[in-house]
Design a protein around this motif. Structure first.
Motif, PDB file in Angstrom:
ATOM      1  N   ARG A  18       0.837  -1.196   0.000  1.00  9.88           N
ATOM      2  CA  ARG A  18       0.000   0.000   0.000  1.00  9.88           C
ATOM      3  C   ARG A  18       0.874   1.249   0.000  1.00  9.88           C
ATOM      4  O   ARG A  18       1.999   1.227   0.495  1.00  9.88           O
ATOM      5  CB  ARG A  18      -0.864   0.030   1.265  1.00  9.88           C
ATOM      6  CG  ARG A  18      -1.778  -1.154   1.398  1.00  9.88           C
ATOM      7  CD  ARG A  18      -2.925  -0.763   2.317  1.00  9.88           C
ATOM      8  NE  ARG A  18      -3.188  -1.783   3.301  1.00  9.88           N
ATOM      9  CZ  ARG A  18      -4.093  -1.645   4.288  1.00  9.88           C
ATOM     10  NH1 ARG A  18      -4.768  -0.515   4.406  1.00  9.88           N
ATOM     11  NH2 ARG A  18      -4.305  -2.613   5.149  1.00  9.88           N
ATOM     12  N   LYS A  19       0.338   2.342  -0.552  1.00 10.34           N
ATOM     13  CA  LYS A  19       1.007   3.637  -0.452  1.00 10.34           C
ATOM     14  C   LYS A  19       0.696   4.210   0.929  1.00 10.34           C
ATOM     15  O   LYS A  19      -0.445   4.144   1.376  1.00 10.34           O
ATOM     16  CB  LYS A  19       0.515   4.575  -1.546  1.00 10.34           C
ATOM     17  CG  LYS A  19       0.872   4.097  -2.947  1.00 10.34           C
ATOM     18  CD  LYS A  19       0.645   5.169  -3.966  1.00 10.34           C
ATOM     19  CE  LYS A  19       0.955   4.686  -5.382  1.00 10.34           C
ATOM     20  NZ  LYS A  19       2.307   4.119  -5.511  1.00 10.34           N
ATOM     21  N   VAL A  20       1.734   4.761   1.574  1.00 16.52           N
ATOM     22  CA  VAL A  20       1.567   5.193   2.967  1.00 16.52           C
ATOM     23  C   VAL A  20       2.212   6.559   3.191  1.00 16.52           C
ATOM     24  O   VAL A  20       3.294   6.838   2.655  1.00 16.52           O
ATOM     25  CB  VAL A  20       2.214   4.165   3.934  1.00 16.52           C
ATOM     26  CG1 VAL A  20       2.117   4.647   5.379  1.00 16.52           C
ATOM     27  CG2 VAL A  20       1.566   2.796   3.791  1.00 16.52           C
ATOM     28  N   ALA A  21       1.539   7.422   3.945  1.00  6.29           N
ATOM     29  CA  ALA A  21       2.145   8.675   4.405  1.00  6.29           C
ATOM     30  C   ALA A  21       2.136   8.677   5.932  1.00  6.29           C
ATOM     31  O   ALA A  21       1.254   8.084   6.564  1.00  6.29           O
ATOM     32  CB  ALA A  21       1.367   9.878   3.877  1.00  6.29           C
ATOM     33  N   ILE A  22       3.155   9.341   6.509  1.00  7.67           N
ATOM     34  CA  ILE A  22       3.237   9.467   7.966  1.00  7.67           C
ATOM     35  C   ILE A  22       3.116  10.947   8.315  1.00  7.67           C
ATOM     36  O   ILE A  22       3.857  11.777   7.785  1.00  7.67           O
ATOM     37  CB  ILE A  22       4.588   8.919   8.493  1.00  7.67           C
ATOM     38  CG1 ILE A  22       4.732   7.438   8.138  1.00  7.67           C
ATOM     39  CG2 ILE A  22       4.698   9.130  10.013  1.00  7.67           C
ATOM     40  CD1 ILE A  22       6.075   6.841   8.541  1.00  7.67           C
ATOM     41  N   ALA A  23       2.167  11.271   9.192  1.00  3.58           N
ATOM     42  CA  ALA A  23       1.992  12.651   9.676  1.00  3.58           C
ATOM     43  C   ALA A  23       2.480  12.706  11.118  1.00  3.58           C
ATOM     44  O   ALA A  23       2.176  11.819  11.908  1.00  3.58           O
ATOM     45  CB  ALA A  23       0.523  13.053   9.596  1.00  3.58           C
ATOM     46  N   SER A  38       3.403  13.024  18.155  1.00  2.00           N
ATOM     47  CA  SER A  38       2.276  12.117  17.891  1.00  2.00           C
ATOM     48  C   SER A  38       2.188  11.822  16.393  1.00  2.00           C
ATOM     49  O   SER A  38       2.438  12.695  15.568  1.00  2.00           O
ATOM     50  CB  SER A  38       0.963  12.755  18.347  1.00  2.00           C
ATOM     51  OG  SER A  38       1.010  13.050  19.720  1.00  2.00           O
ATOM     52  N   HIS A  39       1.842  10.590  16.076  1.00  2.00           N
ATOM     53  CA  HIS A  39       1.787  10.169  14.675  1.00  2.00           C
ATOM     54  C   HIS A  39       0.375   9.773  14.241  1.00  2.00           C
ATOM     55  O   HIS A  39      -0.374   9.170  15.005  1.00  2.00           O
ATOM     56  CB  HIS A  39       2.666   8.928  14.456  1.00  2.00           C
ATOM     57  CG  HIS A  39       4.132   9.174  14.594  1.00  2.00           C
ATOM     58  ND1 HIS A  39       4.833  10.003  13.758  1.00  2.00           N
ATOM     59  CD2 HIS A  39       5.037   8.673  15.465  1.00  2.00           C
ATOM     60  CE1 HIS A  39       6.112  10.008  14.111  1.00  2.00           C
ATOM     61  NE2 HIS A  39       6.264   9.213  15.157  1.00  2.00           N
ATOM     62  N   LEU A  40       0.103  10.100  12.968  1.00  2.06           N
ATOM     63  CA  LEU A  40      -1.079   9.577  12.278  1.00  2.06           C
ATOM     64  C   LEU A  40      -0.538   8.976  10.994  1.00  2.06           C
ATOM     65  O   LEU A  40       0.230   9.641  10.290  1.00  2.06           O
ATOM     66  CB  LEU A  40      -2.047  10.728  11.962  1.00  2.06           C
ATOM     67  CG  LEU A  40      -3.289  10.409  11.127  1.00  2.06           C
ATOM     68  CD1 LEU A  40      -4.295   9.612  11.948  1.00  2.06           C
ATOM     69  CD2 LEU A  40      -3.960  11.699  10.642  1.00  2.06           C
ATOM     70  N   VAL A  41      -0.872   7.734  10.698  1.00  3.54           N
ATOM     71  CA  VAL A  41      -0.411   7.142   9.442  1.00  3.54           C
ATOM     72  C   VAL A  41      -1.612   6.877   8.560  1.00  3.54           C
ATOM     73  O   VAL A  41      -2.690   6.526   9.050  1.00  3.54           O
ATOM     74  CB  VAL A  41       0.429   5.863   9.682  1.00  3.54           C
ATOM     75  CG1 VAL A  41       1.619   6.175  10.591  1.00  3.54           C
ATOM     76  CG2 VAL A  41      -0.400   4.728  10.246  1.00  3.54           C
ATOM     77  N   ILE A  42      -1.424   7.112   7.265  1.00  2.00           N
ATOM     78  CA  ILE A  42      -2.542   7.109   6.334  1.00  2.00           C
ATOM     79  C   ILE A  42      -2.158   6.294   5.107  1.00  2.00           C
ATOM     80  O   ILE A  42      -1.011   6.392   4.642  1.00  2.00           O
ATOM     81  CB  ILE A  42      -2.854   8.563   5.859  1.00  2.00           C
ATOM     82  CG1 ILE A  42      -3.050   9.486   7.050  1.00  2.00           C
ATOM     83  CG2 ILE A  42      -4.078   8.600   4.958  1.00  2.00           C
ATOM     84  CD1 ILE A  42      -1.858  10.331   7.417  1.00  2.00           C
TER      85      ILE A  42
END
Lengths: 108, 237
Positions: A18-23, A38-42
């Protein structure tokens, strides 16, 4: 570590292709709901794990992150009550946060 | 971030090794730095300070701003007693980010059926077995001095950041006598939170678990100044 740890989830998703971004929350002022780091991964489909706020800006971050997961350059996002879009995506708690969103690239 | 870097970070976290991710905010490639290897990094001093405080944050460098994300190991909670309170406390503590170990030598309590999904040790809680350190909280819940006392002593000796013991004030009075006889001074004994847990009027095992976890978090997150104030108040009283 729990199974829903965002960074574990990100690695698992990427390995599944999957394509993934990390915020990541990189700055906070005032009463920000989630601390720096803090992290949100999408993923490219808009699935996400973790949080960068109490839920107030996740929607906006997920929308930006989808583009970045798909290949757009990393971006530094800022959200706060002074933002003109505050009514839609601002922080109800009155704080300001900056969030760095970057792609999770496959191993070189 | 690259996947192989993220996997190194996750491996270090799983092995309880402190690790940092240094990410330039201009979009250029970042790096992963293990605490053991931080001395050789261009940001060595900054990283040393951040590993010590556990705080992530933005750092200005000659080459532009970077973000340093510090991953220190989770605090640990060692629960003495595979009792009813523990059945609620253990999963809540895990959800709150603690690495949880349950110790109870009584095999009737420490069963796979009741605690199979947790890190369960059916042995006597001696200091070597427990392997305690200042990043560990210890809660003794058995009501049995034969089991609780050695664990409390090990926790005081190891400088655990939180030490709590279940039991009434009367029970604790007897405990204080035993610890005093064993050579522990008032300063050490005052570090024990007893009766255990914040006073929220907890009546059921689940409510006691909430009060215990809340107290552990309060101690963990208290700024150092507040802890000092509390200690000196106690000494004064």
């Amino acid at each position: 570590m729990t199974e829903d740890d965002p960074l574990e989830v990100a690695a698992r998703w990427r390995e599944e292709g999957r394509k993934v971004a990390i915020a990541t929350v990189v700055d906070t002022w005032g009463s920000a709901p989630r601390p720096v780091g803090s992290h949100l991964v999408i993923d490219g489909e808009g699935a996400f794990e973790g949080s960068v706020s109490g839920g107030c800006v996740e929607g906006a971050v997920v929308a930006e992150a989808a583009e970045i997961a798909a290949g757009a350059p990393p971006r530094l996002l800022e959200f706060g009550v002074a933002d003109e879009t505050a009514w839609e995506v601002g922080l109800s708690c009155g704080g300001t946060i900056r969030i760095y969103v970057e792609p999770l690239e496959a191993a070189a | 971030m690259r996947l192989d870097d993220l996997k190194r970070v996750n491996l270090a976290r799983e092995g309880r090794r402190p690790v940092a991710v240094v990410t330039p905010l201009d979009g250029s490639a970042g790096r992963v730095v293990l605490a053991d290897e931080a001395a050789g990094d261009p940001l060595a001093d900054e990283l040393a300070a951040r590993f010590a405080s556990g705080k992530s944050g933005r750092v200005s460098t000659a080459a532009g701003d970077v973000f340093v994300r510090v991953h220190n190991p989770s605090p640990r909670l060692t629960i003495i007693g595979a009792v009813h309170v523990t059945q609620v406390l253990a999963p809540m503590a895990i959800a709150a980010g603690f690495d949880v170990t349950i110790v109870d030598p009584r095999t009737a309590f420490a069963t796979e059926e009741r605690f199979g999904s947790f890190n369960l040790v059916a042995e006597w809680p001696d200091a070597e077995l427990l392997g305690l350190d200042p990043q560990t909280a210890v809660a003794t819940l058995t009501h049995d001095p034969k089991i609780d006392d050695p664990a409390l002593m090990a926790a005081l000796d190891a400088g655990c950041f939180y030490v709590g013991a279940l039991g009434s004030r009367k029970t604790h009075g007897k405990r204080v006598d035993r610890l005093t006889a064993a050579g522990y001074g008032p300063d050490a004994i005052d570090r024990i939170h007893a009766p255990i847990g914040l006073n929220i009027g907890a009546a059921t095992p689940a409510e006691i678990a909430v009060s215990v976890l809340a107290e552990i978090i309060a101690v963990l997150r208290a700024p150092p100044a507040r802890t000092t104030a509390r200690v000196s108040e106690k000494t004064a009283a």
